[in-house]
Design a protein around this motif. Structure first.
Motif, PDB file in Angstrom:
ATOM      1  N   ASP A  58      27.491-132.464  -1.588  1.00  0.00           N
ATOM      2  CA  ASP A  58      28.440-133.431  -1.037  1.00  0.00           C
ATOM      3  C   ASP A  58      27.971-134.859  -1.316  1.00  0.00           C
ATOM      4  O   ASP A  58      28.692-135.649  -1.898  1.00  0.00           O
ATOM      5  N   ARG A  59      26.752-135.179  -0.891  1.00  0.00           N
ATOM      6  CA  ARG A  59      26.203-136.520  -1.097  1.00  0.00           C
ATOM      7  C   ARG A  59      24.750-136.408  -1.533  1.00  0.00           C
ATOM      8  O   ARG A  59      24.057-135.468  -1.166  1.00  0.00           O
ATOM      9  N   ARG A  77      27.843-129.406   0.772  1.00  0.00           N
ATOM     10  CA  ARG A  77      29.217-129.303   1.249  1.00  0.00           C
ATOM     11  C   ARG A  77      29.258-128.197   2.299  1.00  0.00           C
ATOM     12  O   ARG A  77      28.558-127.199   2.186  1.00  0.00           O
ATOM     13  N   ASP A  94      36.161-126.670   1.955  1.00  0.00           N
ATOM     14  CA  ASP A  94      35.127-127.362   2.726  1.00  0.00           C
ATOM     15  C   ASP A  94      35.719-128.200   3.849  1.00  0.00           C
ATOM     16  O   ASP A  94      36.943-128.248   4.022  1.00  0.00           O
ATOM     17  N   GLN A  96      36.232-131.158   4.155  1.00  0.00           N
ATOM     18  CA  GLN A  96      37.026-132.312   3.749  1.00  0.00           C
ATOM     19  C   GLN A  96      38.311-131.888   3.043  1.00  0.00           C
ATOM     20  O   GLN A  96      39.007-132.713   2.471  1.00  0.00           O
TER      21      GLN A  96
END
Length: 182
Positions: A58-59, A77, A94, A96
């Motif tokens: 994710d990040r 994620r 996920d 999001q």
């Protein structure tokens, strides 16, 4: 010279989709392993971009430490729904609302959506419904399967009992779930 790589995989208690070995292998395969390189020759931005392309990340944040190491912090994620559509299409959605590939390393214990599930339906109304289930511990514990019929009406298969809950269309599902719970 850089003395090594420090990896921190966040959320590894909840999901094990990404491992330190994955990140190390990814960086080595792209010639971005910082070990033994001069700090001036290490491009942390390129490292971040390479790791961010991983489909289960994710990040990511890469930075140089005062001790001469490179730290890579990765957030995975977080899936909230597993989809097993009639056409054989299988994936996670996920937290999001994005489609996420299945992982052979980790199987998440989530409600499973089956039946006539298109990607648009999975990332739209079904995602919003799954978020609602995530926010309610009772329904999250009760829901084993969400079966989608051809007209996009929904049946819930609870973990306990030998029955189906016909929910219908997913609009106003808060009220419907509250009534079923009562």
């Amino acid at each position: 010279a850089c003395s090594g790589l420090e990896l921190a995989i966040r959320d590894s208690l909840h999901a094990g989709f990404v491992t330190g070995q994955d990140i190390t292998s990814l960086l080595r395969s792209q010639g971005l392993d910082p070990t033994g390189k001069s700090p001036d020759d290490i491009d942390t931005r390129r490292m971040e971009q390479a790791v961010a392309r991983h489909p289960l990340v994710d990040r990511v944040e890469c930075y140089k430490t005062p001790g001469g190491k490179i730290c890579v912090e990765v957030s995975q994620r977080q899936p909230i729904l597993r989809v097993m559509a009639d056409g054989g299409d299988s994936y996670y959605v996920d937290d999001q609302g994005r489609v996420m590939p299945l992982s052979a390393k980790c199987v998440a214990r989530l409600p499973v959506a089956t039946g006539h599930v298109s990607r648009d339906f999975a990332t739209g109304p079904l995602y919003r419904f799954a978020r609602q289930l995530q926010g309610d511990p009772f329904w999250l514990a009760q829901t084993e399967q969400i079966h989608v019929l051809p007209d996009h009406t929904v049946e819930l298969v609870p973990r306990v009992g030998d029955h189906l809950i016909y929910l219908g269309k997913l609009d106003d599902c808060t009220r419907k779930l509250r009534r079923v719970r009562l």
